[in-house]
Scaffold this motif. Structure first.
Motif, PDB file in Angstrom:
ATOM      1  N   LEU A   6      29.355  82.143  17.526  1.00 13.20           N
ATOM      2  CA  LEU A   6      28.487  83.112  18.200  1.00 13.20           C
ATOM      3  C   LEU A   6      28.094  82.649  19.606  1.00 13.20           C
ATOM      4  O   LEU A   6      27.110  83.126  20.160  1.00 13.20           O
ATOM      5  CB  LEU A   6      27.217  83.342  17.363  1.00 13.20           C
ATOM      6  CG  LEU A   6      27.435  83.866  15.935  1.00 13.20           C
ATOM      7  CD1 LEU A   6      26.087  84.083  15.252  1.00 13.20           C
ATOM      8  CD2 LEU A   6      28.235  85.156  15.957  1.00 13.20           C
ATOM      9  N   SER A   7      28.869  81.734  20.178  1.00 12.15           N
ATOM     10  CA  SER A   7      28.535  81.180  21.492  1.00 12.15           C
ATOM     11  C   SER A   7      28.323  82.246  22.566  1.00 12.15           C
ATOM     12  O   SER A   7      27.328  82.199  23.298  1.00 12.15           O
ATOM     13  CB  SER A   7      29.613  80.192  21.941  1.00 12.15           C
ATOM     14  OG  SER A   7      29.735  79.126  21.043  1.00 12.15           O
ATOM     15  N   VAL A  14      20.307  83.723  26.004  1.00 12.77           N
ATOM     16  CA  VAL A  14      19.627  82.710  26.810  1.00 12.77           C
ATOM     17  C   VAL A  14      19.590  83.136  28.277  1.00 12.77           C
ATOM     18  O   VAL A  14      18.574  82.967  28.959  1.00 12.77           O
ATOM     19  CB  VAL A  14      20.311  81.339  26.666  1.00 12.77           C
ATOM     20  CG1 VAL A  14      19.649  80.307  27.590  1.00 12.77           C
ATOM     21  CG2 VAL A  14      20.226  80.856  25.220  1.00 12.77           C
ATOM     22  N   GLN A  15      20.678  83.689  28.779  1.00  9.85           N
ATOM     23  CA  GLN A  15      20.702  84.148  30.171  1.00  9.85           C
ATOM     24  C   GLN A  15      19.645  85.226  30.409  1.00  9.85           C
ATOM     25  O   GLN A  15      18.956  85.224  31.436  1.00  9.85           O
ATOM     26  CB  GLN A  15      22.093  84.686  30.508  1.00  9.85           C
ATOM     27  CG  GLN A  15      23.147  83.604  30.638  1.00  9.85           C
ATOM     28  CD  GLN A  15      24.548  84.156  30.827  1.00  9.85           C
ATOM     29  OE1 GLN A  15      24.826  85.332  30.517  1.00  9.85           O
ATOM     30  NE2 GLN A  15      25.463  83.325  31.321  1.00  9.85           N
ATOM     31  N   GLY A 130      21.421  79.242  30.728  1.00 10.45           N
ATOM     32  CA  GLY A 130      22.464  80.025  30.068  1.00 10.45           C
ATOM     33  C   GLY A 130      23.862  79.553  30.359  1.00 10.45           C
ATOM     34  O   GLY A 130      24.838  80.276  30.124  1.00 10.45           O
ATOM     35  N   GLU A 131      24.005  78.325  30.858  1.00 13.49           N
ATOM     36  CA  GLU A 131      25.319  77.751  31.139  1.00 13.49           C
ATOM     37  C   GLU A 131      25.789  76.936  29.927  1.00 13.49           C
ATOM     38  O   GLU A 131      25.015  76.174  29.353  1.00 13.49           O
ATOM     39  CB  GLU A 131      25.249  76.828  32.367  1.00 13.49           C
ATOM     40  CG  GLU A 131      24.783  77.536  33.632  1.00 13.49           C
ATOM     41  CD  GLU A 131      24.449  76.558  34.748  1.00 13.49           C
ATOM     42  OE1 GLU A 131      24.577  76.949  35.923  1.00 13.49           O
ATOM     43  OE2 GLU A 131      24.058  75.411  34.443  1.00 13.49           O
ATOM     44  N   LEU A 159      15.706  70.688  25.632  1.00 14.11           N
ATOM     45  CA  LEU A 159      16.618  70.570  26.769  1.00 14.11           C
ATOM     46  C   LEU A 159      17.744  71.593  26.730  1.00 14.11           C
ATOM     47  O   LEU A 159      18.499  71.717  27.681  1.00 14.11           O
ATOM     48  CB  LEU A 159      17.222  69.160  26.825  1.00 14.11           C
ATOM     49  CG  LEU A 159      16.222  68.010  26.984  1.00 14.11           C
ATOM     50  CD1 LEU A 159      16.961  66.672  27.003  1.00 14.11           C
ATOM     51  CD2 LEU A 159      15.402  68.181  28.256  1.00 14.11           C
ATOM     52  N   GLY A 160      17.871  72.305  25.629  1.00 14.05           N
ATOM     53  CA  GLY A 160      18.927  73.293  25.508  1.00 14.05           C
ATOM     54  C   GLY A 160      19.262  73.577  24.062  1.00 14.05           C
ATOM     55  O   GLY A 160      18.641  73.029  23.135  1.00 14.05           O
ATOM     56  N   ILE A 161      20.241  74.433  23.868  1.00 17.89           N
ATOM     57  CA  ILE A 161      20.631  74.892  22.529  1.00 17.89           C
ATOM     58  C   ILE A 161      21.945  74.231  22.145  1.00 17.89           C
ATOM     59  O   ILE A 161      22.986  74.454  22.785  1.00 17.89           O
ATOM     60  CB  ILE A 161      20.780  76.433  22.510  1.00 17.89           C
ATOM     61  CG1 ILE A 161      19.454  77.117  22.827  1.00 17.89           C
ATOM     62  CG2 ILE A 161      21.312  76.910  21.170  1.00 17.89           C
ATOM     63  CD1 ILE A 161      19.215  77.380  24.299  1.00 17.89           C
ATOM     64  N   LEU A 162      21.924  73.398  21.128  1.00 10.23           N
ATOM     65  CA  LEU A 162      23.141  72.763  20.644  1.00 10.23           C
ATOM     66  C   LEU A 162      24.069  73.805  20.018  1.00 10.23           C
ATOM     67  O   LEU A 162      23.640  74.586  19.172  1.00 10.23           O
ATOM     68  CB  LEU A 162      22.804  71.689  19.609  1.00 10.23           C
ATOM     69  CG  LEU A 162      22.245  70.371  20.145  1.00 10.23           C
ATOM     70  CD1 LEU A 162      21.697  69.527  18.998  1.00 10.23           C
ATOM     71  CD2 LEU A 162      23.321  69.600  20.906  1.00 10.23           C
TER      72      LEU A 162
END
Length: 358
Positions: A6-7, A14-15, A130-131, A159-162
């Motif tokens: 689902l990337s 996120v963007q 969102g990168e 720090l972000g989404i794994l």
């Protein structure tokens, strides 16, 4: 569970959140929602972003998506007599790989075989803008960005989404047994320090309810020889005891009191603290049930060179007050803020799960 990537959908969410400055509450199976600061923000679930991407038993490497259940990974490894050597606690039947790595949870073998962070080879993630970024690799020799992969371990999604994690796995030991004996905690710590001076195949050590438990794991010959030289009676069901400790099912964990996790040097002495204590990791991790204040606990633990984390609490009051993790020194706090700004400039990823400052 059906494998799904689902990337693209997660990246789009996120963007959008970044553009609109909407905080995100990142979760997987939600089995660790109680750990850290109180969750807040719009839900972003990775529960269906699952599946083993690759697994090469000959290379001792597995790569899986963040929402993949731990039980699925462990079952695949068991077919080849391999395992996750850091023995991750599940704290729920649906526990996922992403949540385990984000929390850096490790079980009884941690001081002898390594922590979750030590086994992370690489990861793919979505940063706060969102990168989609990729760090590390699938072999130990590929060290490009390796520190960044480890940095994500224990960051609680701040720090972000794994998206994907690559882990080193190890063969299961062929023989395992546990020796148990009645001992006072100070005598247990002393005996363990003496045993550590010799090449015994120790894989776990715990003091609980007046008894000292020592697990030996390895080849049949090494375990048999060590068991002859060390003191203690054989425990009937080794696997059940250590799993109960790992999953906090022992009677020690039942009281409805704040549960503190004390991280200390292996040679730290007994601490004068109010409450009941269980010694894990050979004394380097101590579980404390106490109604003492966070300040009083941390003064004592700091004086011994350690730190204190509020692991669980029957009330949200301490979590809301930002008292979960040991306060950072000014210099370390600056580094954390700089990292947060670099990975998540809008501050939308799991705000205040680690520290109230970010």
């Amino acid at each position: 569970m059906q494998a799904q990537d689902l990337s693209p959908l997660l990246q789009q969410q996120v963007q959008q959140a970044y553009q609109q400055k909407i905080p995100l509450c990142i979760s997987g199976a939600n089995t660790k929602h109680w750990y850290g600061g109180l969750p807040q923000g719009q839900a972003l679930s990775l529960a269906k972003h699952s599946g083993i991407v690759s697994y090469d038993p000959t290379e001792l490497v597995i790569t899986a998506r963040a929402g993949t259940p731990l039980v699925e990974i462990e079952a695949a490894l068991a077919e080849h007599q391999q395992h996750l050597a850091f023995e991750p606690p599940h704290f729920g039947t649906a526990a996922s790989l992403g949540g385990t790595i984000a929390a850096n949870f490790s079980g009884p073998a941690r001081p002898y075989w390594g922590s979750a962070r030590d086994f992370v080879l690489g990861c793919q993630l979505i940063n706060g803008k969102g990168e989609i970024l990729k760090f590390g690799g699938q072999v130990m020799k590929n060290v490009a960005g390796y520190d960044v992969s480890r940095l994500m371990t224990g960051s609680l999604g701040t720090l972000g989404i794994l998206l994907e994690i690559s882990l080193k796995v190890l063969p299961k030991p062929t023989t395992e047994l546990t020796l148990v004996q009645e001992l006072a905690p100070e005598n247990a710590l002393q005996q363990l320090q003496q045993a550590s001076l010799k090449p015994y195949p120790i894989s776990a050590a715990c003091w609980y309810n007046g008894h000292f438990y020592l697990r030996l794991s390895g080849s049949q010959g090494a375990v048999k020889q060590a068991s002859k030289e060390l003191k203690g009676d054989l425990l009937d069901d080794t696997a059940t005891f250590w799993k109960s400790l790992r999953e906090h099912r022992l009677s020690f964990f039942k009281p409805q009191l704040p549960l503190w996790r004390l991280s200390l040097p292996l040679d730290a002495p007994l601490l004068k603290l109010e409450g009941d204590c269980l010694y894990d990791w050979g004394g380097a991790q101590r579980w404390l049930h106490s109604e003492a204040t966070a300040e009083d606990i941390r003064v004592v633990v700091s004086s011994a060179g350690g730190s204190a984390t509020l692991f669980r609490s029957p009330s949200d009051q301490l979590h809301r007050a930002g008292l979960v993790f040991h306060p950072l020194e000014a210099g370390l706090l600056r580094y954390h803020r700089a990292l947060k700004q670099s990975f998540d400039p809008a501050g939308i990823c799991n705000p205040q799960r680690l520290y109230p400052e970010f």
